[in-house]
Design a protein around this motif. Structure first.
Motif, PDB file in Angstrom:
ATOM      1  N   GLY A  64      67.790  14.307 102.473  1.00 39.14           N
ATOM      2  CA  GLY A  64      68.049  14.972 101.203  1.00 39.14           C
ATOM      3  C   GLY A  64      68.716  16.324 101.311  1.00 39.14           C
ATOM      4  N   PHE A  65      69.195  16.659 102.502  1.00 38.60           N
ATOM      5  CA  PHE A  65      69.782  17.985 102.692  1.00 38.60           C
ATOM      6  C   PHE A  65      71.210  18.087 102.173  1.00 38.60           C
ATOM      7  CE2 PHE A  65      66.635  18.620 106.284  1.00 38.60           C
ATOM      8  CZ  PHE A  65      65.907  19.598 105.611  1.00 38.60           C
ATOM      9  N   ASP A  66      71.907  16.959 102.008  1.00 39.37           N
ATOM     10  CA  ASP A  66      73.285  17.036 101.523  1.00 39.37           C
ATOM     11  C   ASP A  66      73.332  17.671 100.138  1.00 39.37           C
ATOM     12  OD1 ASP A  66      71.933  14.761 100.579  1.00 39.37           O
ATOM     13  OD2 ASP A  66      73.787  13.618 100.337  1.00 39.37           O
ATOM     14  N   ASP A  67      72.491  17.212  99.247  1.00 37.54           N
ATOM     15  CA  ASP A  67      72.453  17.775  97.898  1.00 37.54           C
ATOM     16  C   ASP A  67      71.907  19.194  97.909  1.00 37.54           C
ATOM     17  OD1 ASP A  67      72.674  17.529  94.961  1.00 37.54           O
ATOM     18  OD2 ASP A  67      70.483  17.638  95.032  1.00 37.54           O
ATOM     19  N   LEU A  68      70.901  19.448  98.757  1.00 33.41           N
ATOM     20  CA  LEU A  68      70.313  20.787  98.803  1.00 33.41           C
ATOM     21  C   LEU A  68      71.335  21.829  99.236  1.00 33.41           C
ATOM     22  CD1 LEU A  68      66.916  22.007  99.777  1.00 33.41           C
ATOM     23  CD2 LEU A  68      68.808  22.881 101.149  1.00 33.41           C
ATOM     24  N   VAL A  69      72.139  21.498 100.263  1.00 30.01           N
ATOM     25  CA  VAL A  69      73.151  22.456 100.737  1.00 30.01           C
ATOM     26  C   VAL A  69      74.153  22.745  99.626  1.00 30.01           C
ATOM     27  CG1 VAL A  69      75.085  22.776 102.328  1.00 30.01           C
ATOM     28  CG2 VAL A  69      72.891  21.928 103.183  1.00 30.01           C
ATOM     29  N   ARG A  70      74.616  21.718  98.942  1.00 27.78           N
ATOM     30  CA  ARG A  70      75.574  21.929  97.838  1.00 27.78           C
ATOM     31  C   ARG A  70      74.979  22.844  96.767  1.00 27.78           C
ATOM     32  NH1 ARG A  70      76.240  16.094  98.457  1.00 27.78           N
ATOM     33  NH2 ARG A  70      78.245  15.637  99.499  1.00 27.78           N
ATOM     34  N   ARG A  71      73.732  22.595  96.401  1.00 24.22           N
ATOM     35  CA  ARG A  71      73.099  23.410  95.360  1.00 24.22           C
ATOM     36  C   ARG A  71      72.851  24.830  95.835  1.00 24.22           C
ATOM     37  NH1 ARG A  71      67.948  21.503  93.798  1.00 24.22           N
ATOM     38  NH2 ARG A  71      67.820  20.133  95.615  1.00 24.22           N
ATOM     39  N   PHE A  72      72.477  24.979  97.112  1.00 27.78           N
ATOM     40  CA  PHE A  72      72.236  26.327  97.633  1.00 27.78           C
ATOM     41  C   PHE A  72      73.515  27.146  97.608  1.00 27.78           C
ATOM     42  CE2 PHE A  72      72.033  29.632 100.777  1.00 27.78           C
ATOM     43  CZ  PHE A  72      70.776  30.182 100.587  1.00 27.78           C
ATOM     44  N   VAL A  73      74.620  26.564  98.049  1.00 32.66           N
ATOM     45  CA  VAL A  73      75.889  27.297  98.075  1.00 32.66           C
ATOM     46  C   VAL A  73      76.266  27.758  96.674  1.00 32.66           C
ATOM     47  CG1 VAL A  73      78.362  27.058  98.526  1.00 32.66           C
ATOM     48  CG2 VAL A  73      76.720  26.208 100.194  1.00 32.66           C
ATOM     49  N   GLN A  74      75.928  26.983  95.660  1.00 31.77           N
ATOM     50  CA  GLN A  74      76.239  27.362  94.281  1.00 31.77           C
ATOM     51  C   GLN A  74      75.445  28.572  93.811  1.00 31.77           C
ATOM     52  OE1 GLN A  74      75.584  23.784  92.010  1.00 31.77           O
ATOM     53  NE2 GLN A  74      77.507  22.837  92.670  1.00 31.77           N
ATOM     54  N   THR A  75      74.337  28.897  94.487  1.00 35.71           N
ATOM     55  CA  THR A  75      73.538  30.056  94.072  1.00 35.71           C
ATOM     56  C   THR A  75      74.207  31.375  94.430  1.00 35.71           C
ATOM     57  OG1 THR A  75      72.254  30.278  96.143  1.00 35.71           O
ATOM     58  CG2 THR A  75      71.444  28.696  94.481  1.00 35.71           C
ATOM     59  N   GLY A  76      75.181  31.350  95.340  1.00 34.34           N
ATOM     60  CA  GLY A  76      75.837  32.580  95.765  1.00 34.34           C
ATOM     61  C   GLY A  76      75.157  33.278  96.915  1.00 34.34           C
ATOM     62  N   ARG A  77      74.050  32.729  97.407  1.00 38.02           N
ATOM     63  CA  ARG A  77      73.359  33.346  98.536  1.00 38.02           C
ATOM     64  C   ARG A  77      74.066  32.983  99.854  1.00 38.02           C
ATOM     65  NH1 ARG A  77      69.034  31.066  95.520  1.00 38.02           N
ATOM     66  NH2 ARG A  77      68.035  32.641  94.216  1.00 38.02           N
ATOM     67  N   PRO A  78      73.917  33.833 100.880  1.00 41.62           N
ATOM     68  CA  PRO A  78      74.640  33.597 102.134  1.00 41.62           C
ATOM     69  C   PRO A  78      74.226  32.298 102.821  1.00 41.62           C
ATOM     70  CG  PRO A  78      73.918  35.876 102.010  1.00 41.62           C
ATOM     71  CD  PRO A  78      73.247  35.157 100.885  1.00 41.62           C
ATOM     72  N   PHE A  79      75.223  31.529 103.221  1.00 41.54           N
ATOM     73  CA  PHE A  79      75.031  30.276 103.941  1.00 41.54           C
ATOM     74  C   PHE A  79      75.856  30.326 105.213  1.00 41.54           C
ATOM     75  CE2 PHE A  79      76.573  26.162 105.275  1.00 41.54           C
ATOM     76  CZ  PHE A  79      75.443  25.370 105.261  1.00 41.54           C
ATOM     77  N   LEU A  80      75.278  29.817 106.327  1.00 42.32           N
ATOM     78  CA  LEU A  80      75.979  29.776 107.613  1.00 42.32           C
ATOM     79  C   LEU A  80      75.869  28.390 108.220  1.00 42.32           C
ATOM     80  CD1 LEU A  80      77.393  31.048 110.094  1.00 42.32           C
ATOM     81  CD2 LEU A  80      75.125  31.778 110.900  1.00 42.32           C
ATOM     82  N   GLY A  81      77.017  27.779 108.552  1.00 46.07           N
ATOM     83  CA  GLY A  81      77.059  26.530 109.294  1.00 46.07           C
ATOM     84  C   GLY A  81      77.565  26.792 110.696  1.00 46.07           C
ATOM     85  N   ILE A  82      76.899  26.204 111.688  1.00 45.73           N
ATOM     86  CA  ILE A  82      77.242  26.426 113.096  1.00 45.73           C
ATOM     87  C   ILE A  82      77.650  25.116 113.741  1.00 45.73           C
ATOM     88  CG2 ILE A  82      76.389  27.169 115.350  1.00 45.73           C
ATOM     89  CD1 ILE A  82      74.399  28.993 113.885  1.00 45.73           C
ATOM     90  N   CYS A  83      78.818  25.088 114.397  1.00 48.56           N
ATOM     91  CA  CYS A  83      79.343  23.950 115.133  1.00 48.56           C
ATOM     92  C   CYS A  83      79.472  22.744 114.194  1.00 48.56           C
ATOM     93  CB  CYS A  83      78.490  23.665 116.363  1.00 48.56           C
ATOM     94  SG  CYS A  83      79.293  22.541 117.554  1.00 48.56           S
ATOM     95  N   VAL A  84      78.724  21.667 114.398  1.00 44.59           N
ATOM     96  CA  VAL A  84      78.796  20.540 113.476  1.00 44.59           C
ATOM     97  C   VAL A  84      78.361  20.967 112.074  1.00 44.59           C
ATOM     98  CG1 VAL A  84      77.901  18.218 112.990  1.00 44.59           C
ATOM     99  CG2 VAL A  84      78.502  18.850 115.309  1.00 44.59           C
ATOM    100  N   GLY A  85      77.512  21.978 111.987  1.00 42.76           N
ATOM    101  CA  GLY A  85      77.114  22.521 110.694  1.00 42.76           C
ATOM    102  C   GLY A  85      78.269  23.133 109.928  1.00 42.76           C
ATOM    103  N   LEU A  86      79.299  23.588 110.628  1.00 46.49           N
ATOM    104  CA  LEU A  86      80.557  23.986 109.983  1.00 46.49           C
ATOM    105  C   LEU A  86      81.367  22.755 109.607  1.00 46.49           C
ATOM    106  CD1 LEU A  86      83.233  26.578 110.936  1.00 46.49           C
ATOM    107  CD2 LEU A  86      83.819  24.173 110.956  1.00 46.49           C
TER     108      LEU A  86
END
Length: 212
Positions: A64-86
């Motif tokens: 269920g993290f695909d939807d959570l990441v999309r919603r989190f990014v919409q909040t404007g809070r800092p998000f960091l993806g590393i390697c495959v996470g990018l």
């Protein structure tokens, strides 16, 4: 004072070095393994990852993290993806077939060229220390405390190809090929290199992310 950070553990790669590096930089780390355990009000979210794009996306969806990441990014809070996470931030990847990503950034993930621009074969995976080359101003980003020419550590066979050049924050040169090393758009940050394995420069990147 410790800076709260939530780290997504979705079974892809070893998270321990990332956790230790964040804690060394002053983070109070909370690790979540299911989206139901995550908090959308978390001040910062980190998505590490090592391995194949398709496997990473399958695990993100299953937990269920695909939807959570999309919603989190919409909040404007800092998000960091590393390697495959990018890489999963982009629309799709050609690694071992065709796989859809999160689509937060336009572009594809493609194989690192097997030869330099001179046609000579070079090592794949792309492994080792490379100096960062600015592709955009670093002020206000996770690279604000880094300098052109600082060396960071890579281990990867595929790299992001952003459709929007303005998303590219830094590159590295691999025998004449510009490999995307970092991306930035608004509150979204990503690095193909491993800050947790990049000595002082990597720690400076993580500290700046915590300060955003």
């Amino acid at each position: 004072m410790s800076v709260p950070v939530t780290v997504i553990d979705y079974g892809i790669g070893n998270q321990l070095n990332v956790l230790r590096a964040l804690e060394h930089c002053g983070a109070a780390v909370r690790v979540v393994q299911r989206a139901s355990a995550a908090d959308l009000d978390a001040p910062r979210l980190v998505l590490p990852g090592v391995g194949a794009f398709g496997d990473a996306m399958a695990e993100l969806r299953a937990r269920g993290f695909d939807d959570l990441v999309r919603r989190f990014v919409q909040t404007g809070r800092p998000f960091l993806g590393i390697c495959v996470g990018l890489q999963v931030l982009f629309e799709r990847s050609e690694e071992m077939g065709r796989h859809e990503g999160l689509g937060l950034l336009r572009g594809e993930v493609r194989a690192v060229p097997a030869t330099g621009v001179d046609g000579r074969p070079h090592r794949i995976p792309h492994i080792g220390w490379r100096p960062l080359v600015p592709a955009a101003p670093w002020d206000g980003t996770m690279l604000a405390d880094a300098h052109a020419g600082d060396r960071v550590y890579f281990v990867h066979s595929f790299s992001a190809q952003p459709a929007d050049p303005g998303v590219r924050l830094a590159d590295v040169d691999y025998d004449g090929h510009a490999i995307c090393a970092a991306v930035h758009r608004d509150n979204l940050h990503g690095c193909q290199f491993h800050p947790e394995r990049s000595a002082g420069t990597g720690l400076a990147v993580l500290r700046r992310f915590l300060a955003l």
